[in-house]
Enzyme design. Structure first.
Site, PDB file in Angstrom:
ATOM      1  CG  PHE A  64      -0.266   0.615   2.517  1.00  0.00           C
ATOM      2  CD1 PHE A  64       0.450  -0.403   3.403  1.00  0.00           C
ATOM      3  CD2 PHE A  64      -0.505   1.823   2.803  1.00  0.00           C
ATOM      4  CE1 PHE A  64       0.883   0.292   4.491  1.00  0.00           C
ATOM      5  CE2 PHE A  64       0.024   2.359   3.853  1.00  0.00           C
ATOM      6  CZ  PHE A  64       0.547   1.445   4.749  1.00  0.00           C
ATOM      7  CE  LYS A  65       4.812   1.210   4.848  1.00  0.00           C
ATOM      8  NZ  LYS A  65       4.263  -0.173   5.337  1.00  0.00           N
ATOM      9  CG  ASP A  66       3.993   0.858  -4.679  1.00  0.00           C
ATOM     10  OD1 ASP A  66       5.128   1.261  -4.276  1.00  0.00           O
ATOM     11  OD2 ASP A  66       3.843  -0.307  -5.005  1.00  0.00           O
TER      12      ASP A  66
END
Ligand SMILES: *Cc1c(COP(=O)(O)O)cnc(C)c1O
Length: 465
Positions: free
Chosen positions: A111-113
């Site tokens: 999810f950090k993208d």
């Protein structure tokens, strides 16, 4: 929008300044001076919009004064155009009233993208024409590092130094960082755990001579721009499930309290959120803090969910600040107490304020494996271990509202743990398929301030030379 530090004494900055600074000079974290809000009508109007347009509506107030709406739209279009799913963050149904929000369709499968693809472009935009290069330093328990490196590799005007705990990230996570051979990317494996690496990064920021000389900046979840970008998907998901007419609940597998704090911001902006479930693994400092007011840090127990193996949750300070009437002096004293004794108590106001929105639970390895098996048998969905912690918590703490678990990583990132729980070995998506054939580059360093700063000083471009 103006940004203030949670500790009250760093300079007030605009969005651009807060983005480039990362950590505030007084050791605090930047937060908007006041929460912007969307009216019920404005929230209802999001229902028909695609991800990029939703992002523009939600983030516009936060970037006001630094970017126009058109500039923001251009950056969001570029950032989210790199996602492999056209919905960017699609919803998947798991049960009658249980949903998954898949946040892992970006380039590095976590999810950090969602935040970092945008932050990479923001950095480039704000640094355009700057004569002094920026040195981004960060510590990662796995996913932040790869997402930050992907977002910054090859970008002009930035060097990135990423510290990860040696031997404590998965092979996929390590390779996603160490196979990026762009000359501005520097991977450091620290002989220590994640908290040790994070403490080294914080110490470098606090060393003002070092920090100024190399123009340090951070892309850890302490960076405000990252949190801001994460607020968007709470709105995107909730309006698809009936908000603002009906409230929605979210369950968030949590480490540094960044992702779930973004949910708090969404609630502050007016999104009707019934509850935010804070799901931890056995490293349960946040569960203890929220359930009994005891924010005390122990030693890290390595688990199958390395991105949540932390005993200090940096972003929690932002919540404490908001729940202490934004009193920077009080937070400064509270955090100084924590930094010297590794323990502190929440005030009554903080505990009660948190209890009105947050529920929390710690899930152990068997609870995690059972949730993975449950989702596989009941819906044919293969969850990664982090997501499974969130789903176990979602089942345990569901109320009346539809419950959305944030799916924070693709299961192929943690293939051994997934295979142990459900007997399936999920394949890496084709876009990262040759990861295991690529050349790796990284250096192992002892966990000392001297070793790491010497390494950086040798490789970074100092200011004004
Ligand atoms: C980073 C990460 C988390 C924890 O997110 P925080 O914002 O640190 O709370 C959970 N799951 C995965 C897969 C992650 O990469």
């Amino acid at each position: 929008m103006r940004y203030v530090s949670t500790r009250g004494s760093a300079p007030v900055l605009d969005f651009e300044g807060a983005t480039l600074a990362g950590l505030a000079a007084d050791g605090g974290l930047y937060v908007p001076e006041a929460w912007p809000s969307l009216t019920r009508e404005e929230i209802a109007a999001l229902a028909g919009l695609d991800y990029v347009e939703t992002a523009v509506r939600v983030m516009a107030p936060f970037v006001a004064g630094s970017l126009s709406e058109d500039e923001l739209r251009e950056l969001c279009t570029a950032a989210y155009g790199r996602f492999a799913h056209r919905a960017v963050t699609p919803l998947v149904q798991l049960d009658h009233d249980q949903w998954l929000l898949e946040l892992f369709h970006g380039p590095t499968l976590a999810f950090k993208d969602v935040a970092l693809q945008l932050v990479g472009l923001l950095f480039e935009r704000f640094l355009k024409g700057a004569t002094e290069p920026l040195t981004v330093i960060g510590a990662t328990s796995g996913d932040t590092g790869s997402a930050a490196i992907d977002a910054l590799a090859g970008r002009i005007g930035v060097d990135i130094f990423m510290l990860h705990p040696h031997g404590r990230v998965s092979d996929v996570q390590r390779r996603q960082m160490t196979t990026v051979l762009a000359p501005n990317v520097h991977n450091i494996a620290i002989e220590g755990d994640f908290d040790t690496a994070q403490a080294l990064v914080k110490a470098m920021f606090r060393d003002s001579a070092f920090s100024t000389r190399f123009k340090l900046s951070a892309v850890n979840s302490i960076n405000w721009a990252r949190l801001m970008a994460q607020v968007v998907y709470y709105f995107y998901a909730a309006v698809r499930l009936g908000a603002p007419e009906r409230p929605i609940a979210f369950s968030v597998p949590t480490g540094n309290f960044g992702d779930v704090f973004a949910g708090y911001v969404a609630a502050k902006m007016g999104l009707p959120i019934e509850r935010l479930v804070v799901a931890t693994n056995v490293n349960d400092i946040l569960h203890r803090a929220l359930s009994s007011g005891d924010y005390s840090s122990g030693t890290v127990t390595p688990t199958a969910t390395p991105s949540m193996d932390i005993q200090v949750s940096s972003n929690f300070e932002r919540l404490l600040h908001d729940l202490a009437d934004r009193d920077g002096g009080a937070i400064s004293a509270q955090m100084a107490g924590f930094e010297s004794t590794r323990a502190m108590r929440l005030t009554n106001a903080q505990s009660q304020g948190a209890a009105s929105l947050f529920r929390s639970i710690a899930i152990d390895e068997s609870g995690m494996a059972a949730a993975m098996a449950g989702a596989h048998e009941g819906a044919g969905e293969v969850l990664d271990p982090h997501t499974a912690i969130g789903y176990a918590a979602a089942v345990a703490l569901k109320g009346e509202a539809p419950m959305v678990t944030l799916a924070t990583a693709h299961p192929a990132k943690f293939v051994d743990a997934v295979e142990r729980a459900v007997g399936v070995r999920p394949a890496l998506p084709p876009r990262v398929g040759d990861l295991f054939e690529r050349e790796e580059r990284y250096d192992v360093l002892p966990a000392t301030f001297a070793a790491v700063t010497a390494y950086i000083a040798e490789r970074a471009k100092p200011r004004a030379r």
